[in-house]
Design a protein around this motif. Structure first.
Motif, mmCIF file in Angstrom:
data_model
loop_
_atom_site.group_PDB
_atom_site.id
_atom_site.type_symbol
_atom_site.label_atom_id
_atom_site.label_comp_id
_atom_site.label_asym_id
_atom_site.label_seq_id
_atom_site.Cartn_x
_atom_site.Cartn_y
_atom_site.Cartn_z
ATOM 1 N N VAL A 1 0.846 -1.183 0.000
ATOM 2 C CA VAL A 1 0.000 0.000 0.000
ATOM 3 C C VAL A 1 0.887 1.240 0.000
ATOM 4 O O VAL A 1 1.844 1.332 0.776
ATOM 5 N N THR A 2 0.570 2.177 -0.884
ATOM 6 C CA THR A 2 1.293 3.451 -0.900
ATOM 7 C C THR A 2 0.305 4.593 -1.084
ATOM 8 O O THR A 2 -0.773 4.414 -1.650
ATOM 9 N N THR A 3 0.691 5.755 -0.617
ATOM 10 C CA THR A 3 -0.066 6.968 -0.868
ATOM 11 C C THR A 3 0.892 8.149 -0.824
ATOM 12 O O THR A 3 1.892 8.123 -0.111
ATOM 13 N N SER A 4 0.575 9.148 -1.596
ATOM 14 C CA SER A 4 1.361 10.374 -1.627
ATOM 15 C C SER A 4 0.376 11.532 -1.691
ATOM 16 O O SER A 4 -0.402 11.621 -2.646
ATOM 17 N N GLN A 5 0.399 12.364 -0.678
ATOM 18 C CA GLN A 5 -0.554 13.462 -0.601
ATOM 19 C C GLN A 5 0.181 14.786 -0.455
ATOM 20 O O GLN A 5 1.154 14.892 0.286
ATOM 21 N N LYS B 1 -7.236 8.867 3.406
ATOM 22 C CA LYS B 1 -7.228 7.994 2.225
ATOM 23 C C LYS B 1 -6.930 6.547 2.622
ATOM 24 O O LYS B 1 -7.593 5.619 2.160
ATOM 25 N N LEU B 2 -5.936 6.350 3.490
ATOM 26 C CA LEU B 2 -5.596 4.999 3.947
ATOM 27 C C LEU B 2 -6.742 4.375 4.733
ATOM 28 O O LEU B 2 -7.051 3.188 4.558
ATOM 29 N N SER C 1 -9.555 3.343 2.292
ATOM 30 C CA SER C 1 -9.125 2.220 1.453
ATOM 31 C C SER C 1 -8.993 0.933 2.272
ATOM 32 O O SER C 1 -9.338 -0.150 1.800
ATOM 33 N N LYS D 1 4.196 4.332 2.893
ATOM 34 C CA LYS D 1 3.976 2.938 2.470
ATOM 35 C C LYS D 1 3.548 2.177 3.708
ATOM 36 O O LYS D 1 3.924 2.526 4.828
ATOM 37 N N ALA E 1 -3.457 11.903 3.860
ATOM 38 C CA ALA E 1 -2.953 10.547 3.590
ATOM 39 C C ALA E 1 -3.636 9.530 4.497
ATOM 40 O O ALA E 1 -4.026 8.449 4.044
#
Length: 153
Positions: free
Chosen positions: A74-78, A101-102, A105, A146, A98
């Protein structure tokens, strides 16, 4: 004589305007300050404000015993607008975005935890038990993470 003076002033103003416009992109890109800030205080702030609902737990740099991993990649970039904000305030907003969003999800995947969370700015991993990494500039601030989604008891 007056015409020469007006023409000279127009040239000076035109040159100053062109120089300012030429320098703006460099100024906006110039600063990329790394900050290492307290993670839990942002989680608490987001929870108290109702942005996080508490149904998903966040584990920075750890996985609780017995956790059942649902998704290990899992990754995110905000990013957020940093204009007229302190770096710390902009970084808090970016991290909260972030985390929201996590959370959403993870719930959609059937998880109740985000585990082994680490900063991953420009794909460079930073692990700490209490801090996250954020980069702030004159206009934007950003957080990249991550993690893994898991079910925990």
């Amino acid at each position: 004589m007056i015409f020469k003076e007006i023409t000279m002033k127009a040239k000076i103003w035109t040159t100053a305007a062109l120089l300012s416009v030429a320098l703006l992109p460099g100024l906006s890109q110039a600063r990329d300050t790394a900050h290492f800030l307290d993670f839990q205080s942002v989680v608490n702030e987001a929870t108290q404000a109702g942005r996080l609902d508490g149904s998903v737990k966040f584990y920075l740099n750890k996985t609780p015993a017995g956790a059942q991993i649902i998704n290990a990649n899992v990754t995110t970039s905000q990013k957020t607008n940093a204009f007229n904000k302190t770096d710390e305030a902009a970084c808090s907003w970016a991290l909260q975005s972030a985390l929201i969003k996590l959370q959403n999800s993870a719930k959609a995947a059937g998880a109740n935890a985000v585990v082994d969370l680490a900063s991953n700015y420009k794909n460079k991993e930073y692990r700490d038990d209490s801090k996250y990494e954020c980069h702030a500039g004159a206009i934007m601030a950003g957080v990249a993470l991550k993690a893994k989604y898991a079910k925990v008891k």
